[in-house]
Structures are given as structure tokens and as C-alpha cells.
Design an enzyme around this catalytic site. Structure first.
Site, mmCIF file in Angstrom:
data_model
loop_
_atom_site.group_PDB
_atom_site.id
_atom_site.type_symbol
_atom_site.label_atom_id
_atom_site.label_comp_id
_atom_site.label_asym_id
_atom_site.label_seq_id
_atom_site.Cartn_x
_atom_site.Cartn_y
_atom_site.Cartn_z
ATOM 1 N NE ARG A 11 78.108 58.863 64.434
ATOM 2 C CZ ARG A 11 79.211 59.488 64.672
ATOM 3 N NH1 ARG A 11 80.305 59.668 64.280
ATOM 4 N NH2 ARG A 11 78.831 60.152 65.853
ATOM 5 C CG HIS B 166 84.931 56.422 65.309
ATOM 6 N ND1 HIS B 166 83.268 56.015 65.080
ATOM 7 C CD2 HIS B 166 84.934 57.714 65.221
ATOM 8 C CE1 HIS B 166 82.714 57.085 65.229
ATOM 9 N NE2 HIS B 166 83.603 58.305 65.140
ATOM 10 C CD GLU C 61 82.548 53.047 63.937
ATOM 11 O OE1 GLU C 61 82.786 53.430 64.860
ATOM 12 O OE2 GLU C 61 82.616 53.954 63.079
HETATM 13 C C1 GLV Z 1 82.295 61.350 66.811
HETATM 14 O O1 GLV Z 1 82.224 60.379 65.852
HETATM 15 C C2 GLV Z 1 81.263 62.338 67.032
HETATM 16 O O2 GLV Z 1 80.201 62.277 66.327
HETATM 17 O O3 GLV Z 1 81.576 63.239 67.876
#
Ligand code: GLV
Length: 326
Positions: A241, A288, A270
Site C-alpha cells: 500500500r 496498481h 492514488e
Molecule cells: C489489492 O491491492 C488488494 O489489496 O487486493
């Protein structure tokens, strides 16, 4: 008897929607974008279950907007830092996530970033596309090899372990940092991986890869102090993250030359990316994509659907994060 209502905040792979429609009245957002707060409130009102995406902020106010009949928030993601789990538990709402099904895809993408940043793949690709002159040259775009280097894995859950297993195949040695040491058989299966305090891991690693969840304790875990412990020849990779890394401090470290590069799939705000990163050649930046394969996204949506349906049918959802509520 009227059927239960399930709200889906953004379009999902069709097999999951079909499965949901067998069990309930399903509302799916018609927008190809995250819902704004007002839309989200309208969407969840009166729903027994809601399928959310990682960009949907689920707090006490949103749970109240849904109403007392709400039983389940099924996040279509393994991370659930977008959800106030305590607020859900207080209201008797089960929160579920999608662990396991995205482990391999995310580990694969992490390796893509490790290779991308150490071997200057993005830079080379841009060079060719821009039509700049090149010819094979002994000293052209030299990167750093991985064989015999040390990978520091921060957070040794499913994804961290899968990354470590892949890195062994590239001849890397593994060190890891977690609150609790992994069992000896896990360390042995990772080539004798060594458990280190984070500061020590940062000092000895050639590549540091982040695989911890975002919690108050891990927010800005990699800050200016942590970055200063890393070797000037080391690389930082983040597929966890964004807010685990202090992006401004990362830009400063790259600018100062105290870090060799970074591979990032996630960002502090983001979809915004720190402008200082955008102009650098020593970073590889992805939007991402950790879990972004057809198979994985379908499996994630199916698992979230199964969680929601299990709750509505009085069964135990397979992957609840607050099972005490059950
Ligand atoms: C993606 O970032 C997730 O947490 O599945």
C-alpha cells in the site's frame, strides 16, 4: 418473500455477477469509475450486502447510510485498510477480504518490478520508443544483477513468501522482517531465510520489497530515517500500500543518490503520483496492477461474492476479517 439486495460499487467479472444474481437482487454501479460519497451512500442504502473496491471508503457514516439490515461488506481485495472494521463490528456487520487468490499474481508483478528497476527495463523501453540512437555498447544502460544479492522481505504473509520463493529462483538470499518469527520449516523452505529487525534488514538488503498490510503501525514505516539506513546501491519495491512509504522522503533519497531506485505499484494518494517520481528514470511506476490478471480478478470477485452470499444464507463466509461478529 422479497429477495435480499446486494450492491456492487463497480462492475465485476461476469461469473461473479451471475453467481450474485442467483442469490439476490443485484445492483451494479453503471459508472466506470469510483462512486463519489453521495453515490456510494445511495448505492448501499437498504442493501443486505455490499461488494466494495479498495477505493471505496467504508466508515461508520456509510454503514449507517446502508441501514440496520446490512450484514456484510465484502471487499474485493486482500487489503481492507479502506474499511473501518471496528465500526463494522460495532454494528454487527461482517467484513470479508480476498486472501490467497491474488498471491501468485501479486508476487509475479513484484518480480516484474524488481527486474524492471534493477535492469532498467522501463528506461530501455522508453529509449527505443522515443527513437533515440542506440547500438550495442559495453556500457549502455547497465543495471544490477540479482544473483547472490539479498532480498529483504518486509511482511512474510502469503505474498511475501511467494516473492521470496521466486527470488530464490534468481539466486537471491532472503532476509525478512515480521513482528513474529516464521516457523523453522518456512525459513528452511525459503533457503534458510533469516529473521531480522527492520533496521538491520534495511542495512543489509540489496532489494527491499514491502508486503505488510497498511495499519497505523505501518503508515510511513519507510520514512526518511528508514531510507537513510538503506545502501546507496539498494532498490525499494512497493506492491503493498502506498502510505507504507513516505513518498516525499523517497523522492529526497533518490535525488540525494542515497538509494539506487524504486519500483512502485502503489502510491500515497492514488491515483496521484508524486511529481518528483514522474520525472525520474531510476523508478518504475505501475498503476496498481498487482492482482491484474483475468484469472485473479475473476477469482477475487468470485470469493467476494461467495462471502456475501454465505452471509445472506446463514453460512460462515470463507474469509471474514472480523469473525467475532459471527
Ligand atoms: C489489492 O491491492 C488488494 O489489496 O487486493
Amino acid at each position: 418473500m422479497s429477495r435480499a439486495r446486494i450492491a456492487v460499487t463497480r462492475r465485476l467479472p461476469e461469473p461473479a455477477l451471475e453467481r450474485l444474481r442467483e442469490a439476490a437482487e443485484v445492483w451494479v454501479s453503471p459508472h466506470d469509475r469510483p462512486l463519489d460519497l453521495g453515490e456510494l451512500r445511495d448505492a448501499v442504502a437498504g442493501a443486505e450486502a455490499v461488494l466494495t473496491l479498495l477505493h471505496d471508503r467504508v466508515d461508520g457514516a456509510l454503514l449507517d447510510a446502508a441501514g440496520e439490515q446490512l450484514r456484510c461488506v465484502a471487499n474485493v481485495a486482500v487489503g481492507f485498510d479502506n474499511i473501518d472494521v471496528a465500526a463494522a463490528s460495532e454494528r454487527g456487520v461482517v467484513v470479508t477480504n480476498t486472501p490467497g487468490v491474488l498471491t501468485d499474481a501479486t508476487a509475479d508483478l513484484t518480480l516484474a518490478l524488481i527486474l524492471g528497476v534493477t535492469r532498467r527495463v522501463g528506461e530501455g523501453e522508453r529509449w527505443v520508443r522515443e527513437g533515440r540512437f542506440w547500438s550495442w555498447d559495453m556500457f549502455f544502460l547497465l543495471g544490477a544483477g540479482l544473483t547472490g544479492k539479498t532480498l529483504g522481505v518486509v511482511g512474510l504473509g502469503g505474498i511475501g513468501r511467494s516473492v521470496a520463493r521466486r527470488a530464490l529462483g534468481f539466486g537471491m538470499e532472503i532476509v525478512y522482517s515480521t513482528p513474529r518469527r516464521a516457523p523453522p520449516d518456512v525459513e528452511a523452505s525459503l533457503g534458510g531465510a533469516r529473521h531480522l529487525p527492520l533496521d538491520e534488514l534495511l542495512r543489509v538488503s540489496d532489494v527491499v520489497s514491502l508486503h505488510c498490510p497498511l495499519t497505523p503501525a505501518t503508515r510511513h514505516l519507510i520514512d526518511a530515517r528508514a531510507l537513510a539506513l538503506m545502501r546507496p546501491s539498494a532498490f525499494l519495491v512497493n506492491t503493498a500500500r502506498g502510505p507504507v512509504v513516505d513518498e516525499a522522503a523517497l523522492v529526497d533519497a533518490l535525488e540525494a543518490g542515497t538509494l539506487a531506485g524504486a519500483g512502485l505499484d502503489v502510491y500515497e494518494r492514488e491515483p496521484e503520483v508524486h511529481p518528483g517520481l514522474l520525472e525520474r528514470d531510476d523508478v518504475v511506476l505501475l498503476p496498481h496492477l498487482g492482482s491484474a490478471t483475468i484469472e485473479t480478478r475473476t477469482a477475487m470477485a468470485m470469493l467476494a461474492a461467495e462471502n456475501a452470499i454465505a452471509m445472506l444464507e446463514g453460512r460462515r463466509p470463507p474469509t471474514a476479517v472480523n469473525p467475532d461478529v459471527l
